[in-house]
Design a protein around this motif. Structure first.
Motif, PDB file in Angstrom:
ATOM      1  N   MET A  86     -52.754 -12.739  83.457  1.00  0.00           N
ATOM      2  CA  MET A  86     -51.804 -13.613  83.770  1.00  0.00           C
ATOM      3  C   MET A  86     -50.667 -12.956  84.568  1.00  0.00           C
ATOM      4  O   MET A  86     -49.785 -12.406  84.008  1.00  0.00           O
ATOM      5  N   ILE A  90     -50.100 -17.495  90.028  1.00  0.00           N
ATOM      6  CA  ILE A  90     -50.945 -18.150  89.274  1.00  0.00           C
ATOM      7  C   ILE A  90     -51.538 -19.557  89.893  1.00  0.00           C
ATOM      8  O   ILE A  90     -50.510 -20.314  90.249  1.00  0.00           O
ATOM      9  N   LEU A  92     -53.223 -23.151  89.505  1.00  0.00           N
ATOM     10  CA  LEU A  92     -53.847 -24.047  88.136  1.00  0.00           C
ATOM     11  C   LEU A  92     -54.629 -25.354  88.826  1.00  0.00           C
ATOM     12  O   LEU A  92     -54.553 -25.637  90.103  1.00  0.00           O
ATOM     13  N   MET A 117     -48.962 -22.046  76.426  1.00  0.00           N
ATOM     14  CA  MET A 117     -50.319 -21.556  77.232  1.00  0.00           C
ATOM     15  C   MET A 117     -50.184 -20.355  77.879  1.00  0.00           C
ATOM     16  O   MET A 117     -50.897 -19.081  77.819  1.00  0.00           O
ATOM     17  N   PHE A 118     -49.125 -20.126  78.524  1.00  0.00           N
ATOM     18  CA  PHE A 118     -48.974 -19.018  79.490  1.00  0.00           C
ATOM     19  C   PHE A 118     -47.979 -18.000  79.083  1.00  0.00           C
ATOM     20  O   PHE A 118     -47.741 -16.807  79.794  1.00  0.00           O
ATOM     21  N   THR A 124     -56.452 -20.456  77.253  1.00  0.00           N
ATOM     22  CA  THR A 124     -56.681 -21.182  78.506  1.00  0.00           C
ATOM     23  C   THR A 124     -58.168 -21.184  78.706  1.00  0.00           C
ATOM     24  O   THR A 124     -58.827 -20.323  78.769  1.00  0.00           O
ATOM     25  N   LYS A 125     -58.388 -22.329  79.634  1.00  0.00           N
ATOM     26  CA  LYS A 125     -59.696 -22.524  80.144  1.00  0.00           C
ATOM     27  C   LYS A 125     -59.535 -22.159  81.567  1.00  0.00           C
ATOM     28  O   LYS A 125     -58.435 -22.200  82.339  1.00  0.00           O
ATOM     29  N   ARG A 126     -60.752 -21.832  82.036  1.00  0.00           N
ATOM     30  CA  ARG A 126     -60.824 -21.251  83.597  1.00  0.00           C
ATOM     31  C   ARG A 126     -61.950 -21.916  84.277  1.00  0.00           C
ATOM     32  O   ARG A 126     -63.136 -22.195  83.579  1.00  0.00           O
ATOM     33  N   ASN A 131     -59.443 -19.931  88.295  1.00  0.00           N
ATOM     34  CA  ASN A 131     -58.310 -20.511  88.119  1.00  0.00           C
ATOM     35  C   ASN A 131     -57.840 -21.305  86.600  1.00  0.00           C
ATOM     36  O   ASN A 131     -58.896 -21.639  86.098  1.00  0.00           O
ATOM     37  N   CYS A 132     -56.788 -21.261  86.183  1.00  0.00           N
ATOM     38  CA  CYS A 132     -56.482 -21.745  84.770  1.00  0.00           C
ATOM     39  C   CYS A 132     -56.874 -23.413  84.992  1.00  0.00           C
ATOM     40  O   CYS A 132     -56.401 -24.148  85.921  1.00  0.00           O
ATOM     41  N   ILE A 134     -56.740 -27.225  83.606  1.00  0.00           N
ATOM     42  CA  ILE A 134     -56.243 -28.324  82.619  1.00  0.00           C
ATOM     43  C   ILE A 134     -56.807 -29.677  82.862  1.00  0.00           C
ATOM     44  O   ILE A 134     -56.596 -29.995  84.120  1.00  0.00           O
TER      45      ILE A 134
END
Length: 345
Positions: A86, A90, A92, A117-118, A124-126, A131-132, A134
């Motif tokens: 992180m 970043i 997203l 989350m951060f 967090t999912k990627r 990339n993160c 959502i």
């Protein structure tokens, strides 16, 4: 000479003198060699014993071997990819739409879901690019991200997705943004032209049956009378119904949910709820799908039409409505059967 090549591990000076004498069948050892330990020439008649172990490699040889191994490793092996840390910036992936921002922006409201989350408090999912990710609406996220950057709500004049943005703000739990959206809806409602609000109320008494646990494995059947309320609300101002939805909430299964999810269309809302039932266990409300109605932020439960009318009038009058004195009939209004309000601009 016997043999073409001899290899000796030990003293080199003694070996040079020993080889020619072995070829002649005799061995003459110089005085200084005689003083050496016999292990230096076990096969030359200087003594017997097991062959000496090979000398340990020197530090330079070890370093050279290590360097060669490292080079071979670089040629034949690839480093295992690690998830990106992180760090700024970043990127997203929100519902397939990419946004790039800073860690400071995403954690500007620590109590929000994004802040958790951060800051490492939530996983967090990627996506496949690292990339993160959502899984939410990517289009309206730009307004949420801009609010995180500036703490100001900036929307275009013709913005038509206020309901979607409010749900997304509620998902991300950015409370200052939720408050700003409520203020914006009040502002837009006041900017509307003339509007009419009509509410028709109905009430009935219904018997509810339920079981009561008196002791372990001992239950008894009980029943009680229950007041059931119904309100049909129509308004030419859809923004007022959204405002009403930000104040009135259903209580079901121990959770509060906005009444706006029950809008039949932008101008028509139907509410059904019950008053508290004496002796009814809490789990029976959920089991029998009995919803109760609450008003926030007062956190007051609405157990009668009188309380409902009072709360709706407070909200409507603050939004510029006034009671239409010509309709309905005074008796209907006093009996809380029909409520009609109008607003002139």
């Amino acid at each position: 000479m016997e043999g073409s090549l001899q290899c000796f591990l030990g003293d080199g000076v003694c070996a040079r003198r020993a080889v020619p004498h072995r070829a002649l069948g005799e061995l003459q050892v110089p005085e200084y060699c005689a003083r050496l330990p016999r292990r230096h020439a076990p096969g030359l008649g200087l003594g017997s014993g097991p062959p000496p172990p090979p000398p340990p490699p020197c530090k330079a040889a070890l370093a050279a071997r290590g360097g060669e191994a490292a080079e071979r490793g670089q040629e034949n092996h690839f480093p295992t990819p690690q998830p990106p840390a992180m760090s700024d910036p970043i990127t997203l992936n929100v519902g397939g739409k990419l946004y790039t921002t800073s860690l400071a922006t995403l954690t500007s409201f620590p109590d929000s879901m994004l802040g958790a989350m951060f800051s490492g408090k939530m996983p967090t999912k990627r996506d496949s690019q690292g990339n993160c990710f959502i899984d939410r609406d990517g289009k309206v996220f730009r307004y949420i991200l801009n609010f995180l950057r500036t703490s100001h709500l900036d929307l275009p004049e013709d913005f038509q997705e206020m309901g979607l943005l409010r749900r997304e703000a509620d998902f991300y739990q950015v409370q200052p943004l939720i408050d700003a959206l409520q203020e914006k809806e009040v502002e837009l409602s006041k900017a509307e032209k003339n509007a009419m609000l009509n509410i028709t109320l109905n009430q009935r008494v219904q018997t509810v049956h339920f079981t009561v646990r008196e002791a372990p494995q001992i239950y008894s059947l009980s029943s009680s009378s229950m007041e059931v309320f119904n309100a049909n609300i129509f308004s030419t101002s859809c923004l007022f119904l959204k405002l009403l939805g930000s104040k009135l909430f259903y209580c079901s299964n121990g959770n509060l949910s906005s009444i706006t999810s029950h809008l039949q269309d932008p101008n028509h809302l139907t509410l059904d709820w019950v008053a508290n039932v004496e002796g009814l266990p809490e789990e029976e409300y959920t089991k029998q799908n009995l919803k109760r109605l609450w008003v926030v932020p007062a956190n007051k439960q609405i157990n009668s039409f009188q309380v409902f009318v009072e709360e709706v009038l407070k909200i409507a009058l603050s939004d510029g409505f006034c009671i239409d004195s010509s309709h309905p009939h005074a008796v209907d209004f006093m009996n809380n059967k029909i409520i009609r309000l109008i607003r002139y601009r």
